[in-house]
Motif scaffolding. Structure first.
Motif, PDB file in Angstrom:
ATOM      1  N   LEU A 170      31.664  42.271  45.996  1.00  0.00           N
ATOM      2  CA  LEU A 170      31.270  41.063  46.602  1.00  0.00           C
ATOM      3  C   LEU A 170      31.220  40.026  45.138  1.00  0.00           C
ATOM      4  N   GLU A 171      30.418  40.284  44.367  1.00  0.00           N
ATOM      5  CA  GLU A 171      30.320  39.239  43.163  1.00  0.00           C
ATOM      6  C   GLU A 171      31.511  39.010  42.258  1.00  0.00           C
ATOM      7  N   LYS A 172      32.428  40.046  42.226  1.00  0.00           N
ATOM      8  CA  LYS A 172      33.809  40.080  41.573  1.00  0.00           C
ATOM      9  C   LYS A 172      34.695  39.102  42.544  1.00  0.00           C
ATOM     10  N   SER A 173      34.514  39.288  43.710  1.00  0.00           N
ATOM     11  CA  SER A 173      35.303  38.600  44.587  1.00  0.00           C
ATOM     12  C   SER A 173      35.037  37.124  44.641  1.00  0.00           C
ATOM     13  N   ILE A 174      33.578  36.818  44.637  1.00  0.00           N
ATOM     14  CA  ILE A 174      33.166  35.659  44.448  1.00  0.00           C
ATOM     15  C   ILE A 174      33.758  34.662  43.346  1.00  0.00           C
ATOM     16  N   LEU A 175      33.742  35.511  41.941  1.00  0.00           N
ATOM     17  CA  LEU A 175      34.039  34.829  40.669  1.00  0.00           C
ATOM     18  C   LEU A 175      35.482  34.563  40.679  1.00  0.00           C
ATOM     19  N   ARG A 176      36.299  35.469  41.480  1.00  0.00           N
ATOM     20  CA  ARG A 176      37.944  35.454  41.530  1.00  0.00           C
ATOM     21  C   ARG A 176      38.088  34.159  42.454  1.00  0.00           C
ATOM     22  N   TYR A 177      37.485  34.075  43.579  1.00  0.00           N
ATOM     23  CA  TYR A 177      37.746  32.959  44.390  1.00  0.00           C
ATOM     24  C   TYR A 177      37.353  31.541  43.432  1.00  0.00           C
ATOM     25  N   LYS A 178      36.187  31.380  42.898  1.00  0.00           N
ATOM     26  CA  LYS A 178      35.725  30.494  42.242  1.00  0.00           C
ATOM     27  C   LYS A 178      36.790  30.060  41.072  1.00  0.00           C
ATOM     28  N   ALA A 179      37.214  30.907  40.282  1.00  0.00           N
ATOM     29  CA  ALA A 179      38.331  30.852  39.321  1.00  0.00           C
ATOM     30  C   ALA A 179      39.610  30.387  39.960  1.00  0.00           C
ATOM     31  N   ASP A 180      40.093  30.702  41.097  1.00  0.00           N
ATOM     32  CA  ASP A 180      41.329  30.172  41.731  1.00  0.00           C
ATOM     33  C   ASP A 180      40.930  28.954  42.083  1.00  0.00           C
ATOM     34  N   LEU A 181      39.694  28.570  42.865  1.00  0.00           N
ATOM     35  CA  LEU A 181      39.538  27.076  43.113  1.00  0.00           C
ATOM     36  C   LEU A 181      39.428  26.316  42.032  1.00  0.00           C
ATOM     37  N   ASP A 182      38.879  26.535  40.881  1.00  0.00           N
ATOM     38  CA  ASP A 182      38.796  25.832  39.726  1.00  0.00           C
ATOM     39  C   ASP A 182      40.400  25.443  38.981  1.00  0.00           C
ATOM     40  N   ASN A 183      41.091  26.566  39.186  1.00  0.00           N
ATOM     41  CA  ASN A 183      42.491  26.490  38.750  1.00  0.00           C
ATOM     42  C   ASN A 183      43.228  25.264  39.666  1.00  0.00           C
ATOM     43  N   ALA A 184      43.106  25.455  40.843  1.00  0.00           N
ATOM     44  CA  ALA A 184      43.701  24.590  41.819  1.00  0.00           C
ATOM     45  C   ALA A 184      43.326  23.230  41.824  1.00  0.00           C
ATOM     46  N   LEU A 185      42.029  23.038  41.099  1.00  0.00           N
ATOM     47  CA  LEU A 185      41.457  21.774  41.092  1.00  0.00           C
ATOM     48  C   LEU A 185      41.892  21.026  39.868  1.00  0.00           C
ATOM     49  N   LYS A 186      42.063  21.912  38.798  1.00  0.00           N
ATOM     50  CA  LYS A 186      42.652  21.331  37.735  1.00  0.00           C
ATOM     51  C   LYS A 186      43.988  21.027  37.708  1.00  0.00           C
ATOM     52  N   ARG A 187      44.805  21.807  38.411  1.00  0.00           N
ATOM     53  CA  ARG A 187      46.329  21.600  38.576  1.00  0.00           C
ATOM     54  C   ARG A 187      46.206  20.133  39.515  1.00  0.00           C
ATOM     55  N   THR A 188      45.579  19.914  40.334  1.00  0.00           N
ATOM     56  CA  THR A 188      45.524  18.728  41.116  1.00  0.00           C
ATOM     57  C   THR A 188      45.442  17.480  40.332  1.00  0.00           C
ATOM     58  N   ILE A 189      44.189  17.697  39.484  1.00  0.00           N
ATOM     59  CA  ILE A 189      44.029  16.571  38.703  1.00  0.00           C
ATOM     60  C   ILE A 189      44.872  16.215  37.563  1.00  0.00           C
ATOM     61  N   SER A 190      45.742  17.158  37.089  1.00  0.00           N
ATOM     62  CA  SER A 190      47.037  17.045  36.289  1.00  0.00           C
ATOM     63  C   SER A 190      48.013  16.154  36.989  1.00  0.00           C
ATOM     64  N   GLU A 191      48.479  16.903  38.260  1.00  0.00           N
ATOM     65  CA  GLU A 191      49.346  16.367  38.921  1.00  0.00           C
ATOM     66  C   GLU A 191      49.244  14.768  39.288  1.00  0.00           C
ATOM     67  N   VAL A 192      47.923  14.408  39.449  1.00  0.00           N
ATOM     68  CA  VAL A 192      47.614  13.191  39.734  1.00  0.00           C
ATOM     69  C   VAL A 192      47.651  12.238  38.604  1.00  0.00           C
ATOM     70  N   ASP A 193      47.155  12.727  37.667  1.00  0.00           N
ATOM     71  CA  ASP A 193      47.189  12.143  36.081  1.00  0.00           C
ATOM     72  C   ASP A 193      48.766  11.698  35.846  1.00  0.00           C
ATOM     73  N   LYS A 194      49.677  12.913  36.011  1.00  0.00           N
ATOM     74  CA  LYS A 194      51.106  12.599  35.636  1.00  0.00           C
ATOM     75  C   LYS A 194      51.691  11.640  36.698  1.00  0.00           C
ATOM     76  N   ALA A 195      51.202  11.563  37.654  1.00  0.00           N
ATOM     77  CA  ALA A 195      51.740  10.661  38.901  1.00  0.00           C
ATOM     78  C   ALA A 195      51.208   9.180  38.611  1.00  0.00           C
TER      79      ALA A 195
END
Length: 199
Positions: free
Chosen positions: A68-93
């Protein structure tokens, strides 16, 4: 006689009586399936279910917790990456959203520069002011001109139109500049058109 009685074996005495007796015993056995029998069957089914599920051991609980701890860390990493991509796309826009509009304005500046070279002294002052106001407006949006005077040829920012000789300059340096280039927030949207020295 009836059809089914013809199938009786004549060598077995009182065969019809035996058949009737078996049917009668069957009915009696069905009645004996009382509430106690049903209750025992239910208890046995519950016991079998408990045995199949079982209670996890301490080691199994630790393994489940680690999973369960590994799953939480994996989902947290996926969420962080998605947030970074969103910020990068907004900045490019924000940076490059008006790139097409600014690119369409470049021919207007080119025409003003050509008019400045071919106009009379009386008209030059007005053209200079208009050109300067255009350049000031582009600068506010991050547009910077590329004017490679006394620079070496850079294929990322310059477009070579032809080669020429010039003893005063080294090979690979910029000769004449036919058209200024432009870059928007570090991204080249139009390279400068130049000649390259080759002695």
């Amino acid at each position: 006689p009836c059809t089914w009685t013809k199938k009786l074996n004549p060598y077995i005495p009182n065969q019809l009586g035996l058949i009737m007796s078996k049917k009668k015993n069957t009915k009696i056995s069905n009645k004996d399936l009382n509430k106690e029998t049903i209750s025992k069957a239910e208890d046995q089914a519950i016991n079998n279910l408990d045995d199949s599920i079982g209670t996890p051991s301490y080691e199994e609980l630790i393994e489940i917790n680690e999973g369960l701890e590994k799953s939480i860390l994996r989902y947290k990493a996926d969420l962080d990456n998605a947030l970074k991509r969103t910020i990068s796309e907004v900045d490019k826009a924000h940076k490059y959203g008006i790139e097409k509009l600014l690119f369409e304005l470049l021919p207007v500046i080119d025409n003003l520069e050509n008019a400045l070279e071919n106009s009379s002294e009386d008209d030059k002052e007005g053209i200079k002011l208009t050109l300067k106001s255009f350049e000031s407006a582009l600068d506010k949006f991050g547009m910077i001109p590329i004017y490679p005077e006394d620079e070496s040829f850079n294929p990322e920012k310059h477009e070579a139109v032809s080669m020429e000789k010039d003893k005063k300059k080294k090979d690979g340096e910029i000769g004449n500049i036919f058209q200024r280039g432009w870059e928007l927030n570090g991204r080249v949207i139009r390279p400068a058109r130049v000649t390259v020295i080759k002695n």
